[in-house]
Design an enzyme around this catalytic site. Structure first.
Site, PDB file in Angstrom:
ATOM      1  N   HIS A 117      38.108  31.634  36.857  1.00 49.29           N
ATOM      2  CA  HIS A 117      36.960  30.756  35.268  1.00 49.29           C
ATOM      3  C   HIS A 117      36.487  29.852  34.805  1.00 49.29           C
ATOM      4  CE1 HIS A 117      39.484  34.934  33.258  1.00 49.29           C
ATOM      5  NE2 HIS A 117      39.337  34.979  34.162  1.00 49.29           N
ATOM      6  N   GLU A 137      35.152  44.059  34.088  1.00 48.03           N
ATOM      7  CA  GLU A 137      36.880  43.440  33.797  1.00 48.03           C
ATOM      8  C   GLU A 137      36.922  42.684  32.985  1.00 48.03           C
ATOM      9  OE1 GLU A 137      40.526  42.006  34.394  1.00 48.03           O
ATOM     10  OE2 GLU A 137      39.111  41.068  34.847  1.00 48.03           O
ATOM     11  N   GLU A 138      35.764  41.490  33.136  1.00 50.47           N
ATOM     12  CA  GLU A 138      36.352  40.164  32.605  1.00 50.47           C
ATOM     13  C   GLU A 138      36.345  40.390  30.550  1.00 50.47           C
ATOM     14  OE1 GLU A 138      37.672  38.201  33.865  1.00 50.47           O
ATOM     15  OE2 GLU A 138      36.980  37.846  35.824  1.00 50.47           O
ATOM     16  N   ASP A 148      43.290  41.832  42.415  1.00 48.63           N
ATOM     17  CA  ASP A 148      42.566  40.824  41.258  1.00 48.63           C
ATOM     18  C   ASP A 148      43.280  39.329  41.534  1.00 48.63           C
ATOM     19  OD1 ASP A 148      41.112  39.663  40.198  1.00 48.63           O
ATOM     20  OD2 ASP A 148      41.401  41.000  38.722  1.00 48.63           O
TER      21      ASP A 148
HETATM   22 ZN   LIG Z   1      39.893  39.433  37.547  1.00 52.39          ZN
END
Ligand SMILES: [Zn+2]
Length: 466
Positions: free
Chosen positions: A429, A330-331, A358
């Site tokens: 992140h 996904e990232e 998410d």
């Molecule tokens: Zn995510």
């Protein structure tokens, strides 16, 4: 009214009429909700009780994040996580447990640093942006131009040539601020910049840098780009305000290796009557290569998976199939989500609903939902079953990056788990995305919310309206 009833020769008709009225009021919603909801009170209470009765989900996430760690696409750690998830889903007794192969980009960070060399030496706390190119081995050294918007950059285009452009934009909302991370490098490169820095996209923490993907435009040179901690941004700003000449040296070994083999992981509770109709729940198993990917998105994977585990444990088999999907990449590519759509294209018309988690597994508020008005009314009624854990809100705007490609292809009703997001972007992140930020009871409530939603939607007498 009573007198009329007593003497009315049409009493049987009146009784029928009253019964009909009662039925109507049940359908319209009285204190107990619509009639179809009543049979779901008991199983919902059991699902909530099972989720809250242990710290199973939290313990499982701790094992994932402590023994495997962060899971960047193409990394051996992500591959280990995939194998682990298959083994654990099988152990849970889920059905049709398997992986679906997906080729993913393999971006490698390597060593990196960003140092102020003039007017004085300072090492900055930085993280290269995902998908960035690297610098030559001895780095890129140049004077810094500080800007606060794309308009300001364009107005100073002439001074950007040969410089390192620093976008110093304090965090407001993610959507507003992430533009400078995603598009800033190419905007700067078009004006001849040699590298780009962005103030970390998150509220000021304790000198914490936030990574995340950039998107190079096709018509601009690819220049190296990194995020720096808010405090380092503030220092550059003070220097700029004093009209100091600021020189920075950026070193990054970032590069792409050849695409790597990865996979989405799938497990199911097969439906007892309509197994071909599917409710999908899931999150993404990949993460950035810092922290432990606990909140983003190990937690989302585990709470959606937990919904199936507790259904299995309680022997609750809904009418339709419930499928958990742990998406890959996904990232920095989104290839797991598109691969799922492509592989399951023929089956998408039978996807009743898709739910993604998410946004973290903090205190759940309920769900966000995108779908027809009729479906929204049904979802709102189901949400009342979650009032005991205060997770009964239904907000607009459900969806997610992983389910998005499938949802858009077939206009599938889409849901996302909604949680208290106040801490999310502090750790998003960053090296601080670790297990200690997650509370076992809040996480169990998230699992309960997903379990009740998925179970009832999968079991409804009539399929959720499109
Ligand atoms: Zn995510």
């Amino acid at each position: 009214m009573r007198r009329r009833v007593r003497f009315c020769i049409a009493l049987p008709f009146l009784i029928l009429a009253i019964t009909h009225l009662e039925a109507q009021s049940l359908h319209a919603g009285d204190a107990n909700g619509p009639a179809w909801l009543l049979p779901y009170r008991e199983p919902s209470a059991r699902l909530i009780g099972e989720a809250l009765g242990s710290t199973f989900a939290w313990d499982r996430l701790a094992i994932l994040t402590d023994t495997i760690g962060h899971r960047l696409s193409g990394s051996p750690a992500l591959e280990r996580a995939i194998q682990w998830a298959v083994a654990e889903m099988t152990r849970d007794g889920l059905e049709n447990v398997h992986t679906e192969r997906v080729m993913v980009p393999k971006w490698v960070r390597g060593n990196e640093s960003a140092d102020i060399v003039e007017p004085a030496r300072h090492a900055m706390v930085m993280l290269g942006l995902g998908n960035s190119v690297g610098t030559p081995a001895d780095g890129v050294q140049a004077e810094v131009l500080v800007v606060h918007s794309f308009e300001e950059l364009d107005a100073q285009a002439a001074s950007a040539r040969g410089r390192i452009v620093f976008f110093n934009v304090p965090f407001t909302t993610y959507g507003e601020t992430v533009r400078f991370r995603a598009a800033g490098p190419s905007r700067a490169a078009r004006h001849g910049a040699v590298a780009s820095l962005v103030r970390a996209v998150g509220p000021a923490g304790l000198r914490t840098p936030h990574t995340g993907a950039l998107q190079y435009a096709g018509d601009a040179p690819k220049i190296p780009a990194a995020a720096i901690a808010a405090e380092d941004g503030d220092r550059l700003q003070r220097m700029a305000d004093r009209k100091s000449k600021i020189v920075v040296r950026l070193r990054m070994e970032a590069h792409f290796d050849a695409d790597a083999e990865s996979a989405n992981v799938i497990g199911e509770i097969r439906g007892r009557e309509l197994p071909d109709e599917v409710v999908v729940v899931g999150g993404h198993l990949d993460s950035w290569d810092v922290g432990a990917g606990a909140t983003d998105d190990g937690g989302g994977c585990i709470v959606t998976w937990e919904a199936l585990r507790i259904m299995k444990k309680l022997n609750l088999r809904p009418r339709r199939t419930v499928r958990v999907v742990l998406f890959t990449n996904e990232e920095n590519g989104g290839r797991g989500g598109t691969a799922y759509r492509d592989r399951h294209r023929a089956e998408l018309p039978k996807h009743v609903m898709m739910l993604e988690s998410d946004g973290g597994v903090f205190r759940p508020l309920g769900v966000s939902f995108t779908g027809s008005d009729a479906a929204r009314e049904t979802v709102k009624a189901i949400a009342t079953l979650l009032s005991g854990i205060a997770a009964d809100q239904v907000s607009p705007g459900g969806g997610g990056a992983d389910i998005g490609p499938s949802v858009q292809e077939e206009h599938i009703p889409a849901m996302s788990l909604d949680v208290d997001g106040s801490k999310y972007f502090l750790i998003h992140h960053t090296p601080a995305d670790t297990m200690d930020k997650i509370d076992p009871v809040e996480m169990a409530k998230c699992a309960a919310t997903v379990a009740v939603m998925a179970y009832v939607v999968a079991d409804l007498p009539q399929r959720l309206a499109r």
